[in-house]
Design a protein around this motif. Structure first.
Motif, PDB file in Angstrom:
ATOM      1  N   UNK A  44      -7.356   6.076  -8.093  1.00  0.00           N
ATOM      2  CA  UNK A  44      -7.445   5.367  -9.319  1.00  0.00           C
ATOM      3  C   UNK A  44      -7.391   3.893  -9.061  1.00  0.00           C
ATOM      4  N   UNK A  45      -6.388   3.439  -8.170  1.00  0.00           N
ATOM      5  CA  UNK A  45      -5.973   2.175  -7.829  1.00  0.00           C
ATOM      6  C   UNK A  45      -6.960   1.276  -7.038  1.00  0.00           C
ATOM      7  N   UNK A  46      -7.687   2.157  -6.615  1.00  0.00           N
ATOM      8  CA  UNK A  46      -8.612   1.516  -5.432  1.00  0.00           C
ATOM      9  C   UNK A  46      -9.934   0.600  -6.018  1.00  0.00           C
ATOM     10  N   UNK A  47     -10.265  -0.257  -5.470  1.00  0.00           N
ATOM     11  CA  UNK A  47     -11.403  -1.120  -5.910  1.00  0.00           C
ATOM     12  C   UNK A  47     -12.601  -0.205  -5.985  1.00  0.00           C
ATOM     13  N   UNK A  48     -13.639  -0.291  -6.747  1.00  0.00           N
ATOM     14  CA  UNK A  48     -14.894   0.460  -6.928  1.00  0.00           C
ATOM     15  C   UNK A  48     -15.392   0.566  -5.322  1.00  0.00           C
ATOM     16  N   UNK A  49     -15.456  -0.469  -4.610  1.00  0.00           N
ATOM     17  CA  UNK A  49     -16.309  -0.350  -3.159  1.00  0.00           C
ATOM     18  C   UNK A  49     -15.148   0.475  -2.281  1.00  0.00           C
ATOM     19  N   UNK A  50     -14.024   0.461  -2.426  1.00  0.00           N
ATOM     20  CA  UNK A  50     -13.153   1.519  -1.778  1.00  0.00           C
ATOM     21  C   UNK A  50     -13.181   2.788  -2.144  1.00  0.00           C
ATOM     22  N   UNK A  51     -13.360   3.169  -3.338  1.00  0.00           N
ATOM     23  CA  UNK A  51     -13.609   4.664  -3.843  1.00  0.00           C
ATOM     24  C   UNK A  51     -14.757   5.028  -3.334  1.00  0.00           C
ATOM     25  N   UNK A  52     -15.885   4.149  -3.062  1.00  0.00           N
ATOM     26  CA  UNK A  52     -17.107   4.840  -2.741  1.00  0.00           C
ATOM     27  C   UNK A  52     -16.896   4.581  -1.303  1.00  0.00           C
ATOM     28  N   UNK A  53     -16.253   3.933  -0.510  1.00  0.00           N
ATOM     29  CA  UNK A  53     -16.294   4.126   0.909  1.00  0.00           C
ATOM     30  C   UNK A  53     -15.602   5.272   1.303  1.00  0.00           C
ATOM     31  N   UNK A  54     -14.334   5.884   0.381  1.00  0.00           N
ATOM     32  CA  UNK A  54     -13.598   7.171   0.622  1.00  0.00           C
ATOM     33  C   UNK A  54     -14.907   8.375   0.371  1.00  0.00           C
ATOM     34  N   UNK A  86      -4.617  10.867   4.039  1.00  0.00           N
ATOM     35  CA  UNK A  86      -4.995  10.695   5.531  1.00  0.00           C
ATOM     36  C   UNK A  86      -6.350  10.003   5.786  1.00  0.00           C
ATOM     37  N   UNK A  87      -7.245  10.253   4.957  1.00  0.00           N
ATOM     38  CA  UNK A  87      -8.624   9.716   4.921  1.00  0.00           C
ATOM     39  C   UNK A  87      -8.503   8.113   4.798  1.00  0.00           C
ATOM     40  N   UNK A  88      -7.849   7.734   3.867  1.00  0.00           N
ATOM     41  CA  UNK A  88      -7.484   6.240   3.263  1.00  0.00           C
ATOM     42  C   UNK A  88      -6.719   5.565   4.314  1.00  0.00           C
ATOM     43  N   UNK A  89      -5.891   6.220   5.206  1.00  0.00           N
ATOM     44  CA  UNK A  89      -5.363   5.600   6.331  1.00  0.00           C
ATOM     45  C   UNK A  89      -6.162   5.041   7.363  1.00  0.00           C
ATOM     46  N   UNK A  94      -9.607   0.223   9.425  1.00  0.00           N
ATOM     47  CA  UNK A  94     -10.966  -0.342   9.592  1.00  0.00           C
ATOM     48  C   UNK A  94     -11.438  -1.041   8.432  1.00  0.00           C
ATOM     49  N   UNK A  95     -10.723  -1.585   7.721  1.00  0.00           N
ATOM     50  CA  UNK A  95     -11.185  -2.338   6.573  1.00  0.00           C
ATOM     51  C   UNK A  95     -12.271  -1.695   5.714  1.00  0.00           C
ATOM     52  N   UNK A  96     -12.116  -0.464   5.523  1.00  0.00           N
ATOM     53  CA  UNK A  96     -12.867   0.294   4.619  1.00  0.00           C
ATOM     54  C   UNK A  96     -14.470   0.419   5.139  1.00  0.00           C
ATOM     55  N   UNK A  97     -14.689   0.117   6.322  1.00  0.00           N
ATOM     56  CA  UNK A  97     -15.981   0.114   6.988  1.00  0.00           C
ATOM     57  C   UNK A  97     -16.125   1.553   7.359  1.00  0.00           C
ATOM     58  N   UNK A  98     -17.139   2.278   6.724  1.00  0.00           N
ATOM     59  CA  UNK A  98     -17.129   3.879   6.760  1.00  0.00           C
ATOM     60  C   UNK A  98     -17.437   4.133   8.282  1.00  0.00           C
ATOM     61  N   UNK A 102     -15.278   6.538  10.375  1.00  0.00           N
ATOM     62  CA  UNK A 102     -15.457   7.882  11.118  1.00  0.00           C
ATOM     63  C   UNK A 102     -15.278   8.087  12.306  1.00  0.00           C
ATOM     64  N   UNK A 103     -15.884   7.077  13.402  1.00  0.00           N
ATOM     65  CA  UNK A 103     -15.762   7.084  14.574  1.00  0.00           C
ATOM     66  C   UNK A 103     -14.361   7.146  15.149  1.00  0.00           C
ATOM     67  N   UNK A 104     -13.276   6.341  14.369  1.00  0.00           N
ATOM     68  CA  UNK A 104     -12.114   6.540  14.623  1.00  0.00           C
ATOM     69  C   UNK A 104     -11.515   7.747  14.439  1.00  0.00           C
ATOM     70  N   UNK A 105     -11.881   8.390  13.366  1.00  0.00           N
ATOM     71  CA  UNK A 105     -11.505   9.657  13.003  1.00  0.00           C
ATOM     72  C   UNK A 105     -11.676  10.902  13.684  1.00  0.00           C
ATOM     73  N   UNK A 106     -13.063  10.864  14.108  1.00  0.00           N
ATOM     74  CA  UNK A 106     -13.495  11.679  15.241  1.00  0.00           C
ATOM     75  C   UNK A 106     -12.790  11.512  16.478  1.00  0.00           C
TER      76      UNK A 106
END
Length: 412
Positions: A44-54, A86-89, A94-98, A102-106
């Motif tokens: 709820x504290x994320x910016x709209x763009x950050x919520x969308x990225x999640x 975990x996903x937000x970490x 990666x500055x919320x670049x989806x 994703x590549x980092x997570x994989x």
């Protein structure tokens, strides 16, 4: 100048002779003036763009071959708060670049599977002699973050260096053990919005070999940054030598801007003064000016200590009063970077009684660890612990704690 303190038992909030901490902070060398703000992980504290990225990251992950994956026991698409943390970490790293997140997570999931990281904490890797010396978890900071200590000075001895880093296989084994220590620390985290979701790392640079550990240091930093994003709230370097700028230039290219913003540097001789700002004395190892010994964990949670400061040119007398006859008093006391005189005496209440010297006056060196002693009284009175800093101009941080056990002998 003498200063007498008459403390109440177990009052960790009382700080006698407290002073403004200007000199405290001036002893720190910070790489960045603006320390980063730790994420709360409330969606709820994320910016709209950050919520969308999640949300986008979740959708892309669900369409990949890693959709059913878990990390640290948390299903990444389980729909709970732990998965969001975990996903937000990864997004934050990666500055919320989806796509990049994703590549980092994989890649991290691939590495964890290949490294068998999920079961790593259960393995005996044969580094018992390094535990508690080179890398170990010990206590928490004042905000509840678990603290990981690192010290590589033991490797200045060539024989030790060759035994651990002598060839590629030995280096791989050491890296696996070092990751094991970190995994144990991660298991202490909450993975919950508003909870403790990162740790403190303290790295002691005293006697650390400059050239020999370059390869190991780079590999450790690379492993941690690629696979443990946003796991460190603050990284404190203590006993920083004058030549550290050269070493820092070696591993700086491997660090992100955000990672470097978490660094705090403390020059040689200021370890206790620096650590006291973040960690309570009872949780700081004795070799760094604290009261924590490896065996303390056998006796349950550490007993709280009273923190205070001693001005340059000052002598402080800590008076522990109200001790009954036959009681046993046990105490710990430490002054960061000692270099002063310490003594202890028991003063009976009865008129005409003589003071009893419990510990003769002695010079405490900077390398001396906390004093731990006990005394059984023959009559009622008070214990006086004296620390004499009159020959120094430097203010020093200090801490003490005590317990009194009454006599169980029945009166006849």
């Amino acid at each position: 100048m003498d200063s007498a303190l008459s403390p109440s038992p177990f009052d960790p909030t009382k700080t006698p002779n407290a002073e403004p901490k200007k000199s405290f902070m001036s002893s720190l060398i910070t790489l960045r003036s603006n320390h980063f703000k730790e994420d709360t992980y409330f969606v709820s504290e994320l910016k709209p763009t950050e919520q969308k990225a999640l949300q986008d990251l979740k959708e892309k992950l669900s369409s990949s071959s890693f959709g059913a994956s878990s990390m640290w026991g948390v299903p990444l698409l389980g729909g709970d708060d732990g998965a969001d943390v975990i996903l937000l970490k990864f997004l934050r790293a990666r500055d919320f670049k989806v796509g990049d997140s994703l590549r980092m997570l994989e890649k991290c999931l691939e590495w964890r599977e290949e490294f068998k990281a999920e079961k790593l904490t259960e393995e005996d890797l044969g580094f018992k002699d390094l535990e508690g010396k080179v890398a170990y978890m010990r206590g928490y900071d004042k905000e509840g973050h678990p603290v990981c200590y690192n010290a590589y000075g033991v490797f200045k001895e060539r024989e030790m260096y060759e035994r651990v880093f002598g060839d590629d296989e030995k280096l791989k084994s050491f890296l696996r053990w070092r990751v094991q220590v970190l995994e144990r620390g991660v298991k202490m985290l909450h993975f919950k919005p508003g909870g403790v979701n990162s740790m403190i790392q303290v790295t002691d640079l005293k006697d650390m070999p400059k050239r020999e550990l370059r390869v190991a240091s780079n590999q450790i930093l690379s492993l941690f940054q690629d696979n443990y994003p946003e796991m460190v709230a603050t990284k404190i370097f203590i006993n920083v030598p004058w030549y550290f700028s050269v070493i820092y230039s070696m591993f700086s290219p491997f660090l992100t801007h955000r990672t470097k913003s978490k660094f705090i540097m403390s020059k040689e001789g200021n370890a206790a003064e620096t650590l006291y700002k973040f960690i309570r004395p009872e949780d700081i190892p004795v070799q760094y000016g604290g009261l924590s010994r490896p065996t303390d964990s056998q006796n349950g949670p550490p007993k709280p200590a009273v923190e205070f400061s001693i001005k340059g040119g000052e002598k402080v007398n800590i008076q522990i009063e109200g001790i009954e006859g036959g009681a046993t008093i046990t105490w710990d006391i430490v002054v960061g970077g000692w270099d002063l005189e310490y003594t202890a005496e028991f003063v009976p209440n009865a008129e005409g009684s003589y003071a009893i010297v419990v510990e003769k006056p002695r010079k405490m060196k900077a390398s001396d660890e906390a004093v731990c002693n006990s005394f059984t009284t023959g009559e009622a009175g008070k214990l006086i612990l004296s620390v004499d800093n009159t020959l120094s101009r430097k203010k020093k941080v200090a801490a003490y704690r005590y317990t009194v056990r009454k006599s169980t002998t029945a009166a006849v």
